[in-house]
Design an enzyme around this catalytic site. Sequence first.
Site, PDB file in Angstrom:
ATOM      1  N   TRP A 176      -0.760  -0.196 -11.667  1.00 14.59           N
ATOM      2  CA  TRP A 176      -0.731   1.090 -10.955  1.00 14.59           C
ATOM      3  C   TRP A 176       0.567   1.835 -11.203  1.00 14.59           C
ATOM      4  O   TRP A 176       0.769   2.927 -10.676  1.00 14.59           O
ATOM      5  CB  TRP A 176      -0.963   0.884  -9.453  1.00 14.59           C
ATOM      6  CG  TRP A 176      -0.192  -0.238  -8.860  1.00 14.59           C
ATOM      7  CD1 TRP A 176       1.058  -0.190  -8.338  1.00 14.59           C
ATOM      8  CD2 TRP A 176      -0.640  -1.591  -8.716  1.00 14.59           C
ATOM      9  NE1 TRP A 176       1.430  -1.430  -7.892  1.00 14.59           N
ATOM     10  CE2 TRP A 176       0.408  -2.310  -8.101  1.00 14.59           C
ATOM     11  CE3 TRP A 176      -1.816  -2.272  -9.057  1.00 14.59           C
ATOM     12  CZ2 TRP A 176       0.308  -3.677  -7.815  1.00 14.59           C
ATOM     13  CZ3 TRP A 176      -1.908  -3.621  -8.768  1.00 14.59           C
ATOM     14  CH2 TRP A 176      -0.865  -4.314  -8.158  1.00 14.59           C
ATOM     15  N   ARG A 177       1.469   1.247 -11.986  1.00 20.17           N
ATOM     16  CA  ARG A 177       2.692   1.968 -12.333  1.00 20.17           C
ATOM     17  C   ARG A 177       2.558   2.660 -13.677  1.00 20.17           C
ATOM     18  O   ARG A 177       3.520   3.245 -14.189  1.00 20.17           O
ATOM     19  CB  ARG A 177       3.890   1.002 -12.341  1.00 20.17           C
ATOM     20  CG  ARG A 177       4.259   0.575 -10.942  1.00 20.17           C
ATOM     21  CD  ARG A 177       5.465  -0.338 -10.905  1.00 20.17           C
ATOM     22  NE  ARG A 177       5.797  -0.669  -9.512  1.00 20.17           N
ATOM     23  CZ  ARG A 177       6.517  -1.706  -9.149  1.00 20.17           C
ATOM     24  NH1 ARG A 177       7.013  -2.520 -10.060  1.00 20.17           N
ATOM     25  NH2 ARG A 177       6.760  -1.943  -7.873  1.00 20.17           N
ATOM     26  N   GLU A 221      -2.608   0.983  -3.068  1.00 19.86           N
ATOM     27  CA  GLU A 221      -1.962   0.806  -1.771  1.00 19.86           C
ATOM     28  C   GLU A 221      -2.904   0.203  -0.730  1.00 19.86           C
ATOM     29  O   GLU A 221      -2.487  -0.613   0.085  1.00 19.86           O
ATOM     30  CB  GLU A 221      -1.403   2.146  -1.269  1.00 19.86           C
ATOM     31  CG  GLU A 221      -0.164   2.615  -2.018  1.00 19.86           C
ATOM     32  CD  GLU A 221       0.996   1.623  -1.933  1.00 19.86           C
ATOM     33  OE1 GLU A 221       1.036   0.816  -0.991  1.00 19.86           O
ATOM     34  OE2 GLU A 221       1.850   1.659  -2.833  1.00 19.86           O
ATOM     35  N   GLN A 229      -1.334  -6.196   3.180  1.00 18.45           N
ATOM     36  CA  GLN A 229      -1.389  -7.604   3.577  1.00 18.45           C
ATOM     37  C   GLN A 229      -1.902  -8.516   2.468  1.00 18.45           C
ATOM     38  O   GLN A 229      -2.474  -9.579   2.727  1.00 18.45           O
ATOM     39  CB  GLN A 229      -2.278  -7.765   4.825  1.00 18.45           C
ATOM     40  CG  GLN A 229      -1.751  -7.013   6.028  1.00 18.45           C
ATOM     41  CD  GLN A 229      -0.499  -7.626   6.580  1.00 18.45           C
ATOM     42  OE1 GLN A 229      -0.523  -8.665   7.224  1.00 18.45           O
ATOM     43  NE2 GLN A 229       0.643  -6.999   6.310  1.00 18.45           N
ATOM     44  N   LEU A 285     -11.274 -10.418  -1.388  1.00 15.04           N
ATOM     45  CA  LEU A 285      -9.976  -9.775  -1.101  1.00 15.04           C
ATOM     46  C   LEU A 285      -9.618  -9.846   0.382  1.00 15.04           C
ATOM     47  O   LEU A 285      -8.449  -9.767   0.744  1.00 15.04           O
ATOM     48  CB  LEU A 285      -9.994  -8.304  -1.531  1.00 15.04           C
ATOM     49  CG  LEU A 285      -9.170  -7.880  -2.742  1.00 15.04           C
ATOM     50  CD1 LEU A 285      -9.036  -6.363  -2.760  1.00 15.04           C
ATOM     51  CD2 LEU A 285      -7.796  -8.521  -2.739  1.00 15.04           C
ATOM     52  N   TYR A 314       2.447   3.765   6.968  1.00 16.20           N
ATOM     53  CA  TYR A 314       3.001   3.187   5.743  1.00 16.20           C
ATOM     54  C   TYR A 314       2.313   3.752   4.507  1.00 16.20           C
ATOM     55  O   TYR A 314       2.958   4.242   3.574  1.00 16.20           O
ATOM     56  CB  TYR A 314       2.882   1.642   5.713  1.00 16.20           C
ATOM     57  CG  TYR A 314       3.017   1.159   4.293  1.00 16.20           C
ATOM     58  CD1 TYR A 314       4.265   1.061   3.702  1.00 16.20           C
ATOM     59  CD2 TYR A 314       1.886   0.940   3.488  1.00 16.20           C
ATOM     60  CE1 TYR A 314       4.403   0.735   2.366  1.00 16.20           C
ATOM     61  CE2 TYR A 314       2.012   0.619   2.154  1.00 16.20           C
ATOM     62  CZ  TYR A 314       3.273   0.508   1.597  1.00 16.20           C
ATOM     63  OH  TYR A 314       3.395   0.215   0.273  1.00 16.20           O
ATOM     64  N   ASP A 328       7.185  -1.331   5.342  1.00 15.87           N
ATOM     65  CA  ASP A 328       6.244  -2.447   5.285  1.00 15.87           C
ATOM     66  C   ASP A 328       7.001  -3.723   5.626  1.00 15.87           C
ATOM     67  O   ASP A 328       8.163  -3.670   6.044  1.00 15.87           O
ATOM     68  CB  ASP A 328       5.612  -2.527   3.889  1.00 15.87           C
ATOM     69  CG  ASP A 328       6.602  -3.055   2.877  1.00 15.87           C
ATOM     70  OD1 ASP A 328       7.814  -2.792   3.040  1.00 15.87           O
ATOM     71  OD2 ASP A 328       6.181  -3.748   1.922  1.00 15.87           O
TER      72      ASP A 328
END
Length: 352
Positions: free
Chosen positions: A24-25, A37, A42, A80, A120, A138
Amino acid sequence: MKKELLIRRSILAWFRKNKRDLPWRKTGDPYAVWLSEIMLQQTRVETVIPYYNRFLKAYPTVHHLAGANEDHVLKLWEGLGYYRRALNLHQTAKIVAKDYEGVFPGTVDELQALPGIGRYTAGAIASIAFGVRAPVLDGNVKRVLSRLYAVKERIDRSDVLKRLWQIAGELVSPRSPGNFNQGIMELGARICLPQNPLCGGCPVKQCCEAFLHHCPQNFPVQKAKKTLPHYEVVAAAIYKRGRFLLGKRPPGGMLGGLWEFPGGKVEAGETHEQALKREIMEEMGIGIEIGEHVLTVDHGYSHYTVSIHLYRCSHIDGRPRALYHSEIKWTPKSQFNRYSFPAANIKFFEHL
DNA sequence: GAATCGTGGAT
DNA sequence: TATCCAAGATT
Protein backbone atom coordinates in the site's frame (compact mmCIF):
# COMPACT_ATOMS: atom_id res chain seq x y z
CA MET A 1 15.84 23.07 19.00
CA LYS A 2 12.42 22.53 20.49
CA LYS A 3 11.79 18.94 21.53
CA GLU A 4 8.75 18.50 19.28
CA LEU A 5 10.58 19.73 16.18
CA LEU A 6 13.53 17.44 16.94
CA ILE A 7 11.25 14.45 17.33
CA ARG A 8 9.44 15.26 14.09
CA ARG A 9 12.60 15.60 12.04
CA SER A 10 14.29 12.58 13.59
CA ILE A 11 11.33 10.31 12.90
CA LEU A 12 10.94 11.58 9.34
CA ALA A 13 14.65 10.98 8.66
CA TRP A 14 14.54 7.53 10.25
CA PHE A 15 11.46 6.56 8.29
CA ARG A 16 12.96 7.70 5.01
CA LYS A 17 15.85 5.27 5.50
CA ASN A 18 14.06 2.42 7.20
CA LYS A 19 10.55 2.18 5.80
CA ARG A 20 9.43 -1.24 4.68
CA ASP A 21 8.43 -1.87 1.10
CA LEU A 22 4.73 -2.52 1.72
CA PRO A 23 2.20 -2.91 -1.10
CA TRP A 24 0.00 0.00 0.00
CA ARG A 25 3.04 2.27 -0.09
CA LYS A 26 3.29 1.85 -3.85
CA THR A 27 0.12 3.85 -4.46
CA GLY A 28 -1.52 7.15 -3.60
CA ASP A 29 -4.98 5.84 -4.41
CA PRO A 30 -7.29 6.75 -1.49
CA TYR A 31 -9.28 3.58 -2.16
CA ALA A 32 -6.21 1.41 -1.68
CA VAL A 33 -5.05 3.40 1.36
CA TRP A 34 -8.51 3.08 2.90
CA LEU A 35 -8.58 -0.68 2.24
CA SER A 36 -5.17 -1.14 3.85
CA GLU A 37 -6.11 0.90 6.91
CA ILE A 38 -9.30 -1.07 7.52
CA MET A 39 -7.45 -4.37 7.16
CA LEU A 40 -4.66 -3.17 9.46
CA GLN A 41 -7.03 -2.42 12.34
CA GLN A 42 -5.90 -4.71 15.17
CA THR A 43 -4.15 -6.88 12.61
CA ARG A 44 -0.46 -7.44 11.88
CA VAL A 45 1.15 -6.15 8.71
CA GLU A 46 2.42 -9.61 7.68
CA THR A 47 -1.09 -11.03 8.03
CA VAL A 48 -2.67 -8.27 5.98
CA ILE A 49 -0.36 -8.31 2.94
CA PRO A 50 -1.79 -11.38 1.12
CA TYR A 51 -5.39 -10.35 1.92
CA TYR A 52 -4.74 -6.85 0.63
CA ASN A 53 -3.28 -8.11 -2.63
CA ARG A 54 -6.11 -10.59 -3.27
CA PHE A 55 -8.76 -8.02 -2.40
CA LEU A 56 -7.37 -5.31 -4.65
CA LYS A 57 -7.08 -7.78 -7.51
CA ALA A 58 -10.71 -8.84 -7.08
CA TYR A 59 -11.97 -5.28 -6.61
CA PRO A 60 -9.56 -2.80 -8.25
CA THR A 61 -11.81 0.22 -7.64
CA VAL A 62 -14.46 1.34 -5.20
CA HIS A 63 -17.05 0.77 -7.94
CA HIS A 64 -16.09 -2.90 -8.23
CA LEU A 65 -16.45 -3.28 -4.48
CA ALA A 66 -19.71 -1.35 -4.35
CA GLY A 67 -21.21 -3.75 -6.87
CA ALA A 68 -19.84 -6.87 -5.22
CA ASN A 69 -21.76 -9.71 -3.65
CA GLU A 70 -21.56 -9.74 0.16
CA ASP A 71 -20.68 -13.43 0.38
CA HIS A 72 -17.83 -12.82 -2.04
CA VAL A 73 -16.53 -9.92 0.06
CA LEU A 74 -16.69 -12.01 3.22
CA LYS A 75 -14.95 -14.88 1.42
CA LEU A 76 -12.01 -12.59 0.66
CA TRP A 77 -12.02 -11.57 4.33
CA GLU A 78 -12.19 -15.15 5.62
CA GLY A 79 -9.58 -15.66 8.35
CA LEU A 80 -8.85 -11.95 8.92
CA GLY A 81 -11.22 -11.64 11.87
CA TYR A 82 -13.42 -8.78 13.06
CA TYR A 83 -15.76 -9.48 10.19
CA ARG A 84 -17.87 -6.40 10.75
CA ARG A 85 -14.99 -4.56 9.13
CA ALA A 86 -15.78 -6.34 5.87
CA LEU A 87 -19.48 -5.48 6.05
CA ASN A 88 -18.71 -1.85 6.90
CA LEU A 89 -16.17 -1.81 4.08
CA HIS A 90 -18.85 -2.93 1.65
CA GLN A 91 -21.29 -0.33 3.00
CA THR A 92 -18.77 2.48 2.73
CA ALA A 93 -17.94 1.49 -0.84
CA LYS A 94 -21.60 1.81 -1.75
CA ILE A 95 -21.82 5.22 -0.09
CA VAL A 96 -18.68 6.52 -1.80
CA ALA A 97 -19.81 5.17 -5.16
CA LYS A 98 -23.25 6.69 -4.86
CA ASP A 99 -22.98 9.85 -2.75
CA TYR A 100 -19.43 10.78 -3.74
CA GLU A 101 -19.49 9.49 -7.33
CA GLY A 102 -16.64 7.12 -6.50
CA VAL A 103 -14.28 9.81 -5.21
CA PHE A 104 -13.23 9.46 -1.58
CA PRO A 105 -13.70 12.58 0.57
CA GLY A 106 -10.44 14.08 1.82
CA THR A 107 -11.33 15.61 5.17
CA VAL A 108 -11.16 13.95 8.57
CA ASP A 109 -14.79 14.78 9.37
CA GLU A 110 -16.21 13.41 6.13
CA LEU A 111 -14.10 10.27 6.36
CA GLN A 112 -15.03 9.66 9.98
CA ALA A 113 -18.71 9.80 9.07
CA LEU A 114 -18.30 6.65 6.96
CA PRO A 115 -18.98 3.18 8.46
CA GLY A 116 -15.91 1.55 10.01
CA ILE A 117 -13.83 4.73 9.94
CA GLY A 118 -13.06 6.16 13.37
CA ARG A 119 -10.74 8.91 14.46
CA TYR A 120 -7.57 6.95 13.84
CA THR A 121 -8.49 5.69 10.38
CA ALA A 122 -9.83 9.07 9.28
CA GLY A 123 -6.55 10.69 10.29
CA ALA A 124 -4.53 8.00 8.57
CA ILE A 125 -6.38 8.26 5.25
CA ALA A 126 -6.50 12.06 5.31
CA SER A 127 -2.78 12.36 6.03
CA ILE A 128 -1.48 9.53 3.84
CA ALA A 129 -3.75 9.84 0.80
CA PHE A 130 -4.60 13.54 0.89
CA GLY A 131 -1.66 15.21 2.66
CA VAL A 132 -3.87 16.69 5.37
CA ARG A 133 -2.07 17.61 8.58
CA ALA A 134 -4.09 15.25 10.76
CA PRO A 135 -2.65 13.17 13.61
CA VAL A 136 -3.07 9.45 14.23
CA LEU A 137 -3.14 7.69 17.59
CA ASP A 138 -2.97 3.93 17.34
CA GLY A 139 -1.43 1.38 19.68
CA ASN A 140 2.05 2.14 18.36
CA VAL A 141 1.77 5.90 18.75
CA LYS A 142 0.31 5.54 22.24
CA ARG A 143 3.28 3.43 23.27
CA VAL A 144 5.87 5.72 21.67
CA LEU A 145 4.36 8.89 23.14
CA SER A 146 3.81 7.37 26.57
CA ARG A 147 7.54 6.63 26.66
CA LEU A 148 8.75 9.87 25.10
CA TYR A 149 6.77 11.80 27.72
CA ALA A 150 6.88 9.22 30.54
CA VAL A 151 3.10 9.21 30.95
CA LYS A 152 2.55 7.66 34.36
CA GLU A 153 -1.24 7.56 34.28
CA ARG A 154 -3.20 4.72 32.68
CA ILE A 155 -3.48 5.40 28.95
CA ASP A 156 -7.09 4.29 28.71
CA ARG A 157 -8.13 7.34 30.74
CA SER A 158 -10.01 9.83 28.60
CA ASP A 159 -7.96 12.78 29.85
CA VAL A 160 -4.75 10.95 29.00
CA LEU A 161 -6.02 10.05 25.54
CA LYS A 162 -6.97 13.67 25.00
CA ARG A 163 -3.43 14.73 25.90
CA LEU A 164 -1.89 12.10 23.60
CA TRP A 165 -4.04 13.25 20.66
CA GLN A 166 -2.94 16.79 21.47
CA ILE A 167 0.74 15.82 21.42
CA ALA A 168 0.31 13.79 18.23
CA GLY A 169 -1.31 16.82 16.63
CA GLU A 170 1.64 19.04 17.57
CA LEU A 171 4.22 16.55 16.36
CA VAL A 172 2.75 15.71 12.96
CA SER A 173 4.66 17.31 10.13
CA PRO A 174 2.80 20.02 8.18
CA ARG A 175 4.68 19.15 4.99
CA SER A 176 4.74 15.35 5.25
CA PRO A 177 1.93 14.31 7.59
CA GLY A 178 1.52 10.91 5.94
CA ASN A 179 5.19 10.06 6.20
CA PHE A 180 5.40 11.27 9.77
CA ASN A 181 2.36 9.26 10.84
CA GLN A 182 3.59 6.13 9.12
CA GLY A 183 7.03 6.78 10.55
CA ILE A 184 5.96 7.01 14.18
CA MET A 185 3.82 3.90 13.76
CA GLU A 186 6.67 2.03 12.11
CA LEU A 187 8.95 3.13 14.92
CA GLY A 188 6.52 1.63 17.39
CA ALA A 189 6.18 -1.57 15.40
CA ARG A 190 9.89 -2.20 14.87
CA ILE A 191 11.91 -0.35 17.51
CA CYS A 192 9.72 0.83 20.37
CA LEU A 193 8.41 -2.68 21.04
CA PRO A 194 6.00 -3.50 23.89
CA GLN A 195 8.55 -5.80 25.52
CA ASN A 196 12.32 -5.37 25.20
CA PRO A 197 12.31 -2.24 23.03
CA LEU A 198 15.40 -1.82 20.82
CA CYS A 199 16.34 1.55 22.24
CA GLY A 200 19.86 1.34 20.81
CA GLY A 201 18.45 1.83 17.33
CA CYS A 202 15.93 4.49 18.24
CA PRO A 203 16.30 7.88 16.51
CA VAL A 204 14.62 9.75 19.38
CA LYS A 205 16.10 8.06 22.43
CA GLN A 206 17.84 11.28 23.53
CA CYS A 207 14.39 12.93 23.69
CA CYS A 208 12.80 9.98 25.46
CA GLU A 209 12.11 10.47 29.13
CA ALA A 210 11.55 6.77 29.65
CA PHE A 211 14.88 5.88 28.00
CA LEU A 212 16.73 8.56 29.94
CA HIS A 213 15.32 7.14 33.16
CA HIS A 214 16.16 3.59 32.04
CA CYS A 215 12.58 2.41 32.34
CA PRO A 216 10.89 2.21 28.92
CA GLN A 217 9.36 -1.12 29.96
CA ASN A 218 7.25 0.75 32.53
CA PHE A 219 5.25 2.42 29.76
CA PRO A 220 2.52 2.53 28.70
CA VAL A 221 0.56 1.87 31.88
CA GLN A 222 -2.29 -0.44 30.88
CA LYS A 223 -5.29 -1.56 32.80
CA ALA A 224 -5.25 -5.13 34.11
CA LYS A 225 -6.77 -7.66 31.76
CA LYS A 226 -9.38 -10.06 33.00
CA THR A 227 -9.14 -13.74 32.19
CA LEU A 228 -11.45 -14.91 29.42
CA PRO A 229 -14.40 -17.16 30.26
CA HIS A 230 -14.53 -20.61 28.68
CA TYR A 231 -17.63 -22.29 27.24
CA GLU A 232 -18.51 -25.76 26.06
CA VAL A 233 -20.21 -25.58 22.68
CA VAL A 234 -21.90 -28.28 20.59
CA ALA A 235 -22.33 -28.13 16.83
CA ALA A 236 -24.25 -30.30 14.39
CA ALA A 237 -23.09 -31.63 11.03
CA ILE A 238 -26.61 -32.46 9.85
CA TYR A 239 -26.19 -34.63 6.78
CA LYS A 240 -28.76 -35.71 4.20
CA ARG A 241 -28.32 -36.99 0.65
CA GLY A 242 -24.84 -35.52 0.14
CA ARG A 243 -25.51 -32.16 1.75
CA PHE A 244 -24.92 -30.47 5.09
CA LEU A 245 -27.35 -28.02 6.66
CA LEU A 246 -25.54 -24.70 7.12
CA GLY A 247 -26.68 -21.38 8.54
CA LYS A 248 -25.59 -17.82 7.79
CA ARG A 249 -25.03 -15.92 11.01
CA PRO A 250 -27.11 -12.77 11.43
CA PRO A 251 -25.43 -9.40 10.74
CA GLY A 252 -24.48 -7.14 13.60
CA GLY A 253 -23.42 -9.90 15.95
CA MET A 254 -20.44 -12.15 16.44
CA LEU A 255 -19.11 -13.55 13.13
CA GLY A 256 -21.99 -11.78 11.37
CA GLY A 257 -22.50 -12.88 7.77
CA LEU A 258 -20.38 -16.02 8.07
CA TRP A 259 -21.71 -19.52 7.47
CA GLU A 260 -21.50 -22.23 10.10
CA PHE A 261 -22.62 -25.57 11.36
CA PRO A 262 -25.53 -24.76 13.70
CA GLY A 263 -25.27 -25.29 17.44
CA GLY A 264 -24.67 -23.40 20.66
CA LYS A 265 -23.60 -23.31 24.27
CA VAL A 266 -24.08 -26.26 26.59
CA GLU A 267 -26.03 -24.89 29.57
CA ALA A 268 -25.35 -25.98 33.14
CA GLY A 269 -26.70 -29.46 33.84
CA GLU A 270 -27.16 -30.36 30.17
CA THR A 271 -25.59 -33.25 28.33
CA HIS A 272 -24.11 -32.56 24.90
CA GLU A 273 -27.00 -34.46 23.34
CA GLN A 274 -29.64 -32.45 25.20
CA ALA A 275 -27.96 -29.16 24.37
CA LEU A 276 -27.59 -29.98 20.69
CA LYS A 277 -31.20 -31.13 20.25
CA ARG A 278 -32.41 -27.99 22.04
CA GLU A 279 -30.22 -25.65 20.00
CA ILE A 280 -31.22 -27.16 16.67
CA MET A 281 -34.89 -27.01 17.60
CA GLU A 282 -34.49 -23.36 18.67
CA GLU A 283 -32.46 -22.33 15.65
CA MET A 284 -34.06 -24.37 12.89
CA GLY A 285 -37.24 -25.85 14.28
CA ILE A 286 -36.33 -29.44 13.51
CA GLY A 287 -35.76 -32.62 15.45
CA ILE A 288 -32.47 -34.43 14.94
CA GLU A 289 -30.84 -37.69 15.88
CA ILE A 290 -27.30 -37.40 17.19
CA GLY A 291 -24.69 -39.67 15.69
CA GLU A 292 -20.97 -40.06 16.21
CA HIS A 293 -18.75 -37.44 17.77
CA VAL A 294 -16.57 -36.11 14.93
CA LEU A 295 -14.04 -34.04 16.83
CA THR A 296 -13.58 -31.30 19.39
CA VAL A 297 -11.86 -28.05 18.51
CA ASP A 298 -10.44 -25.63 21.06
CA HIS A 299 -10.59 -22.06 19.84
CA GLY A 300 -10.08 -18.56 21.20
CA TYR A 301 -12.28 -15.64 20.25
CA SER A 302 -11.75 -12.02 21.17
CA HIS A 303 -13.49 -12.18 24.53
CA TYR A 304 -13.98 -15.85 25.38
CA THR A 305 -12.64 -19.29 24.59
CA VAL A 306 -14.55 -22.40 23.58
CA SER A 307 -14.32 -26.11 23.12
CA ILE A 308 -16.59 -26.93 20.18
CA HIS A 309 -17.78 -30.52 20.04
CA LEU A 310 -18.97 -31.48 16.56
CA TYR A 311 -21.44 -34.34 16.11
CA ARG A 312 -22.68 -35.97 12.95
CA CYS A 313 -26.47 -35.74 12.96
CA SER A 314 -29.44 -36.77 10.88
CA HIS A 315 -32.60 -34.85 10.20
CA ILE A 316 -35.63 -36.53 11.80
CA ASP A 317 -38.66 -34.27 11.55
CA GLY A 318 -39.84 -30.79 10.63
CA ARG A 319 -38.86 -28.56 7.72
CA PRO A 320 -35.78 -26.47 8.58
CA ARG A 321 -36.47 -22.77 9.03
CA ALA A 322 -34.08 -19.86 9.62
CA LEU A 323 -35.28 -18.98 13.13
CA TYR A 324 -31.89 -17.64 14.20
CA HIS A 325 -29.79 -17.43 11.07
CA SER A 326 -30.46 -14.89 8.33
CA GLU A 327 -30.45 -17.77 5.86
CA ILE A 328 -30.01 -21.54 5.86
CA LYS A 329 -28.97 -23.85 3.06
CA TRP A 330 -28.34 -27.53 2.33
CA THR A 331 -24.82 -27.45 0.91
CA PRO A 332 -22.55 -30.15 -0.51
CA LYS A 333 -19.03 -30.18 0.86
CA SER A 334 -17.72 -29.47 -2.64
CA GLN A 335 -19.31 -26.02 -2.42
CA PHE A 336 -18.00 -25.04 1.02
CA ASN A 337 -15.25 -23.07 -0.69
CA ARG A 338 -17.84 -20.61 -1.98
CA TYR A 339 -18.82 -19.53 1.51
CA SER A 340 -16.93 -17.81 4.30
CA PHE A 341 -16.59 -19.73 7.56
CA PRO A 342 -15.20 -18.90 11.00
CA ALA A 343 -11.72 -20.30 11.58
CA ALA A 344 -13.02 -22.81 14.13
CA ASN A 345 -15.48 -24.26 11.57
CA ILE A 346 -12.79 -24.65 8.93
CA LYS A 347 -10.97 -26.99 11.29
CA PHE A 348 -13.95 -29.36 10.92
CA PHE A 349 -13.87 -29.75 7.15
CA GLU A 350 -11.18 -32.39 6.71
CA HIS A 351 -12.90 -34.61 9.27
CA LEU A 352 -16.23 -34.81 7.47
C1' DG B 1 -16.87 4.06 30.32
C1' DA B 2 -16.91 -0.59 29.59
C1' DA B 3 -18.07 -4.49 26.42
C1' DT B 4 -18.02 -6.38 22.22
C1' DC B 5 -15.75 -8.00 18.22
C1' DG B 6 -11.15 -12.80 15.56
C1' DT B 7 -7.11 -14.53 14.55
C1' DG B 8 -2.52 -16.31 14.65
C1' DG B 9 2.32 -15.22 15.72
C1' DA B 10 5.65 -14.22 19.29
C1' DT B 11 7.47 -15.10 23.72
C1' DT C 1 1.45 -24.18 27.47
C1' DA C 2 -0.43 -19.87 28.58
C1' DT C 3 -0.53 -15.22 27.82
C1' DC C 4 -0.04 -11.23 25.24
C1' DC C 5 -1.48 -8.41 21.77
C1' DA C 6 -1.65 -6.05 16.66
C1' DA C 7 -1.99 0.51 11.89
C1' DG C 8 -9.62 0.38 16.44
C1' DA C 9 -14.69 1.02 15.80
C1' DT C 10 -19.06 0.75 17.64
C1' DT C 11 -22.56 0.55 21.05
